[in-house]
Design a protein around this motif. Structure first.
Motif, PDB file in Angstrom:
ATOM      1  N   GLY A 155       0.951  -0.929  -0.104  1.00 54.53           N
ATOM      2  CA  GLY A 155       0.146   0.067   0.078  1.00 54.53           C
ATOM      3  C   GLY A 155       0.796   1.166  -0.009  1.00 54.53           C
ATOM      4  O   GLY A 155       0.517   2.138  -0.775  1.00 54.53           O
ATOM      5  N   ALA A 156       1.953   1.166   0.841  1.00 54.29           N
ATOM      6  CA  ALA A 156       2.862   2.390   0.977  1.00 54.29           C
ATOM      7  C   ALA A 156       3.635   2.689  -0.459  1.00 54.29           C
ATOM      8  O   ALA A 156       3.628   3.803  -0.843  1.00 54.29           O
ATOM      9  CB  ALA A 156       3.754   2.289   2.289  1.00 54.29           C
ATOM     10  N   THR A 160       0.347   6.709   4.631  1.00 57.12           N
ATOM     11  CA  THR A 160       0.013   6.090   5.887  1.00 57.12           C
ATOM     12  C   THR A 160      -1.257   5.482   5.840  1.00 57.12           C
ATOM     13  O   THR A 160      -1.487   4.253   6.143  1.00 57.12           O
ATOM     14  CB  THR A 160      -0.058   7.311   7.010  1.00 57.12           C
ATOM     15  OG1 THR A 160       1.245   7.798   7.005  1.00 57.12           O
ATOM     16  CG2 THR A 160       0.148   6.484   8.189  1.00 57.12           C
ATOM     17  N   PHE A 161      -1.887   6.247   5.282  1.00 57.74           N
ATOM     18  CA  PHE A 161      -3.552   5.539   5.255  1.00 57.74           C
ATOM     19  C   PHE A 161      -3.596   4.462   4.392  1.00 57.74           C
ATOM     20  O   PHE A 161      -4.248   3.376   4.539  1.00 57.74           O
ATOM     21  CB  PHE A 161      -4.425   6.816   4.623  1.00 57.74           C
ATOM     22  CG  PHE A 161      -5.992   6.425   4.664  1.00 57.74           C
ATOM     23  CD1 PHE A 161      -6.498   5.990   6.119  1.00 57.74           C
ATOM     24  CD2 PHE A 161      -6.479   6.271   3.625  1.00 57.74           C
ATOM     25  CE1 PHE A 161      -7.715   5.993   6.289  1.00 57.74           C
ATOM     26  CE2 PHE A 161      -8.254   5.895   3.914  1.00 57.74           C
ATOM     27  CZ  PHE A 161      -8.627   5.796   5.255  1.00 57.74           C
ATOM     28  N   ALA A 219      12.624   6.300  -2.233  1.00 54.33           N
ATOM     29  CA  ALA A 219      11.887   6.398  -0.938  1.00 54.33           C
ATOM     30  C   ALA A 219      11.106   5.158  -0.702  1.00 54.33           C
ATOM     31  O   ALA A 219      10.804   4.754   0.516  1.00 54.33           O
ATOM     32  CB  ALA A 219      10.696   7.397  -1.749  1.00 54.33           C
ATOM     33  N   ILE A 220      10.573   4.304  -1.551  1.00 55.50           N
ATOM     34  CA  ILE A 220       9.931   3.026  -1.432  1.00 55.50           C
ATOM     35  C   ILE A 220      10.992   2.132  -0.657  1.00 55.50           C
ATOM     36  O   ILE A 220      10.412   1.432   0.482  1.00 55.50           O
ATOM     37  CB  ILE A 220       9.696   2.451  -2.681  1.00 55.50           C
ATOM     38  CG1 ILE A 220       8.282   3.295  -3.293  1.00 55.50           C
ATOM     39  CG2 ILE A 220       9.231   0.959  -2.504  1.00 55.50           C
ATOM     40  CD1 ILE A 220       8.011   2.787  -4.740  1.00 55.50           C
ATOM     41  N   ALA A 270       2.155   1.195   9.357  1.00 52.61           N
ATOM     42  CA  ALA A 270       1.574   2.445   8.539  1.00 52.61           C
ATOM     43  C   ALA A 270       2.506   3.722   9.048  1.00 52.61           C
ATOM     44  O   ALA A 270       2.833   4.297   8.162  1.00 52.61           O
ATOM     45  CB  ALA A 270       0.276   2.923   8.805  1.00 52.61           C
ATOM     46  N   ILE A 271       2.951   3.709  10.324  1.00 50.76           N
ATOM     47  CA  ILE A 271       3.643   4.985  10.592  1.00 50.76           C
ATOM     48  C   ILE A 271       5.326   4.696  10.445  1.00 50.76           C
ATOM     49  O   ILE A 271       6.127   5.539  10.568  1.00 50.76           O
ATOM     50  CB  ILE A 271       3.161   5.692  12.064  1.00 50.76           C
ATOM     51  CG1 ILE A 271       3.287   4.746  12.859  1.00 50.76           C
ATOM     52  CG2 ILE A 271       1.955   6.215  11.577  1.00 50.76           C
ATOM     53  CD1 ILE A 271       3.119   5.232  14.317  1.00 50.76           C
ATOM     54  N   SER A 272       5.637   3.358  10.569  1.00 52.02           N
ATOM     55  CA  SER A 272       7.073   3.040  10.843  1.00 52.02           C
ATOM     56  C   SER A 272       7.560   2.365   9.750  1.00 52.02           C
ATOM     57  O   SER A 272       8.925   2.135   9.744  1.00 52.02           O
ATOM     58  CB  SER A 272       7.175   2.393  12.151  1.00 52.02           C
ATOM     59  OG  SER A 272       6.678   1.042  12.097  1.00 52.02           O
TER      60      SER A 272
END
Lengths: 268, 349
Positions: B119-120, B134-135, B193-194, B268-270
């Protein structure tokens, strides 16, 4: 406590995960018997005869195609799990924990059905567990890991768990099968002690000598049906044993001092 | 006396965690003392509670504006997120292990992490904003687990094995999706980035991230904490647990949902931080025993302390950030090897 099994029939459907060879053949066919307080009933019969299936129907794990299991007059399937557990306890053949919970914690698991969903066992439950363990002579094991005790001690732990569960009918699937000679004797002594307190036990076994020594009643099963039901000396005859296992069997009496013991041995 | 022993260990662990929390503020290129940190934090707390009408008295405010900004906007979110994610992943790991009756199970077993990773990656690829990433990660992690669950329900073998196997399949499906995105992504900025996100890092978390993840994690954490005695009964055989009056399928479903929520929100955040969910419960089993009444709180606190410490290493050891996932693997792999060699988990009592 009153258990009635009425005309019970069961077959594993073709779609089940069971080996295909079982097919739609009936594993149980018109099985009927009843049991009351203080009985020790041994179930004898060759492998695959349906003893475990019968037990699973009693515990409400399997739904029979015909007949019913009545516990205190009510169908086993219509009980809530939580309520059934306060009447009926299950003791497996071997306890194989993955995590080494202490013996005390393992026994305490039995009180869960008396707790609210989010409730933890309290002081009174711990005291109850310790008391039961003392009665069975295993209170000194309370802090030991359940993986680090002998097979016999583990079976006693499960008996204690069933007792704190407040059940009065214990269903034991070959409870002494994995125990050595001495341990199976020690465990069975405790079982007798519980019978005297009014507990009822249904025990499947492959050992006719156990049935001779400890049973108040023996039920012999063959091809999913009851072959004989009665006192050990009436059921465990040479004819019945030969019919069950298709081997020649001699039943003899051993005299030790003034006591007489019946034993069963294959003849070849 | 057993109880006494565990009580002392809990006390030590709690004190150590609090010290680590405040000590972590002192680390970093900009020097801020622990007393300044305590001042800034309590000042912020007073202002937050009083709705900005009260502050610490002027005589006690001996810190600079820079220090305040760094503590509140850079270090606080980072340390708080480390504690939150560490606690969350450890609790999820301990829960999954009990549920699958296997000490070697980790929280991403059902595909939550790989799903979130996909997803990210997708969000970064389409050039989404930070919060959308994040979402996306969160939703995709949940979707992966739901897919795993549905496949296992269709399976004829309705056991946990079916669930595990479906998890592996779904995980590798999402993994290949991620690989494909990396293949077609712009090599100059998207791909790095990924890659960096997938390695797991807390270097860019903001206070809003903490608040974003805190809700779902709390929603997952509270039921597990409340149900923790019953998780013990999932560690014995299915038929035993049912005979003891437990509705195992309901309980198992509740634990899966909660642990998945926790895992997805954390990832999602880390980003993907591996091994914590495996290593921390294992160490806690050794120190606090197998009873989930102690294991769950112990895992939560130890996990928080562990990730705060690891993140401190990540941001101070080298001149540039080391992704957290790399550090946790360095620590996690040897523990896992020890687990395999010994063939158990904390079973020496």
């Amino acid at each position: 406590m009153k258990l009635e099994v009425k005309d019970l029939s069961f077959s594993y459907g073709l779609r089940s995960a069971r080996p295909q060879s079982f097919g739609d053949q009936k594993v149980l066919n018109g099985v009927s018997f009843s049991a009351g307080d203080g009985e020790i009933i041994f179930f004898l019969g060759p492998n695959g005869v349906g003893k475990s299936t019968l037990f699973k129907c009693m515990l409400g794990f399997l739904k029979p195609q015909g007949g019913e299991v009545l516990i205190n007059g009510k169908n086993a399937l219509s009980y809530r799990r939580q309520d059934l557990s306060k009447i009926l306890a299950y003791i497996p053949q071997s306890y194989s924990p993955v995590f080494n919970h202490t013996v005390l914690d393992s026994v305490l698991m039995g009180v869960t059905s008396q707790l609210g969903v989010f409730e933890m066992p309290g002081k009174e439950h711990v005291e109850k567990a310790l008391e039961v363990m003392k009665e069975l002579g295993i209170e000194h094991l309370s802090d030991r890991g359940s993986m680090k005790i002998s097979g016999g001690e583990r079976q006693l732990m499960l008996l204690a768990r069933a007792m704190v569960q407040d059940a009065s009918l214990f269903v034991m699937d070959e409870m002494a099968a994995n125990l050595d000679f001495g341990n199976s004797f020690r465990v069975m002594q405790r079982v007798l002690q519980l019978r005297d307190k009014g507990y009822t036990m249904l025990i499947s076994t492959h050992n006719p000598d156990h049935a001779f020594r400890y049973a108040s009643r023996v039920i012999a099963m063959k091809d999913g049906e009851l072959l004989a039901d009665g006192k050990p000396e009436d059921v465990l005859t040479e004819e019945v044993m030969e019919s069950l296992y298709s081997i020649d069997v001699a039943v003899n009496t051993v005299n030790v001092g003034k006591s007489q013991y019946k034993v069963c041995t294959p003849v070849f | 006396m057993e109880k006494q022993k565990y009580r002392v260990r809990f006390l030590l662990l709690s004190v150590a965690s609090i010290l680590i929390f405040f000590g972590s503020f002192a680390l970093g290129r900009y020097r801020i003392s622990v007393s300044e940190t305590v001042g800034i934090l309590s000042d912020a707390l007073i202002r937050l509670v009083s709705g900005n009408s009260l502050t610490l008295p002027e005589s006690m405010r001996g810190w600079s504006i820079e220090a305040q900004t760094i503590v509140l906007n850079v270090r606080l979110p980072r340390i708080a997120c480390a504690a939150l994610v560490g606690a969350a992943l450890s609790v999820a790991g301990a829960s999954f292990q009990g549920m699958f009756r296997n000490p070697m199970v980790s929280p991403d077993l059902l595909g939550a992490s790989t799903g979130a990773g996909f997803g990210a990656s997708l969000a970064i690829f389409i050039g989404a904003s930070y919060y959308t990433i994040t979402f996306f990660a969160f939703l995709s992690g949940l979707a992966a687990v739901m897919l795993t669950y549905m496949i296992s329900r269709l399976s004829r073998i309705k056991t946990t094995l079916a669930l595990v196997l479906s998890g592996i399949v779904v995980g590798s499906l999402f993994q290949s999706g991620t690989s494909f995105i990396k293949l077609v992504a712009d090599q100059n900025n998207q791909l790095p980035a990924i890659t960096y996100w997938l390695m797991g890092s807390l270097s860019s978390v903001k206070n809003r991230d903490f608040l974003l993840a805190f809700g779902p994690i709390l929603v997952g954490l509270v039921p597990i904490i409340l149900l923790r005695w019953r998780i013990n009964l999932l560690t014995v055989s299915e038929s035993e647990a049912r005979s003891m009056g437990i509705d195992t399928s309901k309980l198992r479903f509740a634990v899966i949902v909660c642990a998945t929520l926790i895992t997805s929100a954390s990832v999602a955040i880390s980003g993907m931080i591996g091994w914590i969910g495996l290593v921390i419960p294992h160490i806690c089993r050794l120190l606090y025993g197998q009873d989930y009444r102690r294991l769950i709180p112990a895992s939560a606190i130890s996990g928080a302390a562990f990730l705060m410490l690891t993140d401190n290493l990540a941001r101070t050891v080298a001149t540039s950030e080391i992704p957290l996932g790399i550090l946790t693997s360095l620590i996690g792999a040897p523990v896992f090897i020890a687990l395999i060699v010994k063939g158990g988990s904390g079973n020496e009592a």
